[in-house]
Design a protein around this motif. Sequence first.
Motif, short mmCIF file in Angstrom:
data_model
loop_
_atom_site.label_atom_id
_atom_site.label_comp_id
_atom_site.label_asym_id
_atom_site.label_seq_id
_atom_site.Cartn_x
_atom_site.Cartn_y
_atom_site.Cartn_z
N TYR A 373 0.85 -1.19 0.00
CA TYR A 373 0.00 0.00 0.00
C TYR A 373 0.89 1.24 0.00
CZ TYR A 373 1.18 -0.54 4.92
OH TYR A 373 1.86 -0.73 6.09
N ILE A 374 0.28 2.40 -0.26
CA ILE A 374 0.97 3.66 -0.08
C ILE A 374 0.27 4.43 1.04
CG2 ILE A 374 1.66 3.73 -2.51
CD1 ILE A 374 -0.40 6.00 -2.88
N ALA A 375 0.99 5.27 1.74
CA ALA A 375 0.45 6.05 2.84
C ALA A 375 0.25 7.49 2.40
CB ALA A 375 1.39 6.00 4.04
N ILE A 376 -0.93 8.03 2.67
CA ILE A 376 -1.23 9.42 2.33
C ILE A 376 -1.78 10.12 3.58
CG2 ILE A 376 -1.72 8.83 -0.07
CD1 ILE A 376 -4.71 9.17 0.57
N PRO A 377 -1.68 11.45 3.64
CA PRO A 377 -2.23 12.17 4.80
C PRO A 377 -3.75 12.03 4.86
CG PRO A 377 -0.74 13.57 3.52
CD PRO A 377 -1.00 12.35 2.69
N SER A 378 -4.30 12.22 6.04
CA SER A 378 -5.74 12.16 6.24
C SER A 378 -6.18 13.35 7.08
CB SER A 378 -6.14 10.85 6.94
OG SER A 378 -7.50 10.86 7.30
N ASN A 379 -7.39 13.81 6.84
CA ASN A 379 -7.93 14.89 7.67
C ASN A 379 -8.54 14.37 8.96
OD1 ASN A 379 -10.21 13.68 6.57
ND2 ASN A 379 -11.36 15.60 6.45
N MET A 380 -8.56 13.03 9.13
CA MET A 380 -9.09 12.43 10.36
C MET A 380 -8.03 12.46 11.45
SD MET A 380 -12.12 11.53 9.34
CE MET A 380 -12.84 10.21 10.27
N ILE A 381 -8.47 12.64 12.69
CA ILE A 381 -7.58 12.66 13.85
C ILE A 381 -8.14 11.71 14.89
CG2 ILE A 381 -6.54 14.09 15.65
CD1 ILE A 381 -6.95 16.50 13.85
N GLY A 382 -7.30 10.85 15.43
CA GLY A 382 -7.75 9.94 16.48
C GLY A 382 -8.07 10.68 17.77
N GLY A 383 -9.24 10.42 18.32
CA GLY A 383 -9.60 11.10 19.56
C GLY A 383 -11.04 10.83 19.96
N VAL A 384 -11.48 11.55 20.98
CA VAL A 384 -12.83 11.39 21.53
C VAL A 384 -13.52 12.74 21.56
CG1 VAL A 384 -14.20 10.71 23.54
CG2 VAL A 384 -12.14 9.42 22.93
N THR A 385 -14.74 12.79 21.06
CA THR A 385 -15.57 14.00 21.13
C THR A 385 -16.61 13.79 22.23
OG1 THR A 385 -15.31 14.24 18.73
CG2 THR A 385 -16.91 15.66 19.82
N LEU A 386 -16.64 14.70 23.20
CA LEU A 386 -17.58 14.60 24.31
C LEU A 386 -18.76 15.54 24.05
CD1 LEU A 386 -15.12 14.64 27.35
CD2 LEU A 386 -16.13 12.66 26.22
N PHE A 387 -19.99 15.01 24.22
CA PHE A 387 -21.20 15.78 23.93
C PHE A 387 -22.07 15.90 25.18
CE2 PHE A 387 -20.09 14.01 19.74
CZ PHE A 387 -20.14 15.16 18.97
N ALA A 388 -22.75 17.04 25.27
CA ALA A 388 -23.69 17.27 26.37
C ALA A 388 -24.69 18.34 25.94
CB ALA A 388 -22.95 17.71 27.64
#
Length: 408
Positions: A373-388
Amino acid sequence: MQKDTQDLGPQFQHIRIEVTPTPPARSSGRSYASEPLFQLTEVAKKVAASRAEKKKNREAGNLAKLAVDASFYNKYQPRQSALAQLVDLEEDMANDGFDYSIFLKKEDPLNWKVYKNEPEEEDLDKLEGFLRLKCEPVALWSERQAREKQSKCPKSEESGLMAVWQVMTALGVTPKLTMEDALKMGFHRKRDDTSPLPQYLYSCSRYGMASPDLLRAIEIISNGRVSGRFFEFYPPRRVDIRYWLAGWMKRGVVPLATLNYQKQVRGSTEEERKHQPRDWHHHMVYGVSYDGINMTNPISNMKADHFKTRLESESVVYIPRDEVLGRVQGGLDYTPLMAIPEWKQMNVVGQIEVVTREEERFHNLSIPCGMKYIAIPSNMIGGVTLFAHKDTENYKAIMSSEEVFLKI
């Protein structure tokens, strides 16, 4: 009876362990295999008692003493430390930044005491948090409720919108839009499967819904009643993800996790990988226990270390070589990609050239190629979104909370 003092070495000068030998316990013929390991409420009481003792000793000018009563271990598990079974020091506590070995001893747990200079109050809070999480898992829904609620949610191929719908369901908010209307709002981006290679790769890097898209979508779909904040987990953070999530969920906050399933984890089976998402995916978290994380979209339970590995992922997408080779043709213009700093830094054009040359040289020789495979940048970021709900104490707490400390 004489006490034996053990020296742990210069790096542990602040810790002294005294072991009082005791005659071996007489076997009562009673089997502990069929009984619960131990009642953690008892442990919580002991933590509270040690706090009171710490305060008393500090006022007297003495060292604080944390003692584990040998009768506690004798009662529930004579041959092995119950606390040592509760937590694995090497794996489960390594990321916490605190040496829990002052509380635990795997070898001969009977009649041992630990002395430490002035343990911090937050250290006792962490221990008590771990114990309560083992005893009382935190859950917004049961698994049955989660399956029922997910079956009633409108279906979509976009995991971000599905997760947003489930978050609003957990908060008791009726969506202002239908799923069909939301899909037309441009919250998510699709892959351009029919375009040449440069445009296809660029569409893959922007595919899906990033954290700003999730926040914008829930603001609009909930008619401004729900909002949240994204907590980034890459670079890796110094936190136990179970304890962190459970603390927020106890308050009624709903977490949404963004995981990268292209990040390899140890111990995953081939059958599990067949049913996993292709790359980045969003899940609403509806339960946390000591054994793992319970998520929707789809309903699943993931080991905590697997969850954290996929959460702590760099912003990258892997494109299989077959997808690259199927779109390679003469006269392609890679100038727009080379003009983007992230793409230039990852040398995406160079990766494409390597894959192309490997195919030309080894295709007819039945030799396995190096780059799958080839690796390309992504606009996704690993993390958690907290909602209330907006205008609530939970929302204020989310917005005023500090970022999770980096793992150094």
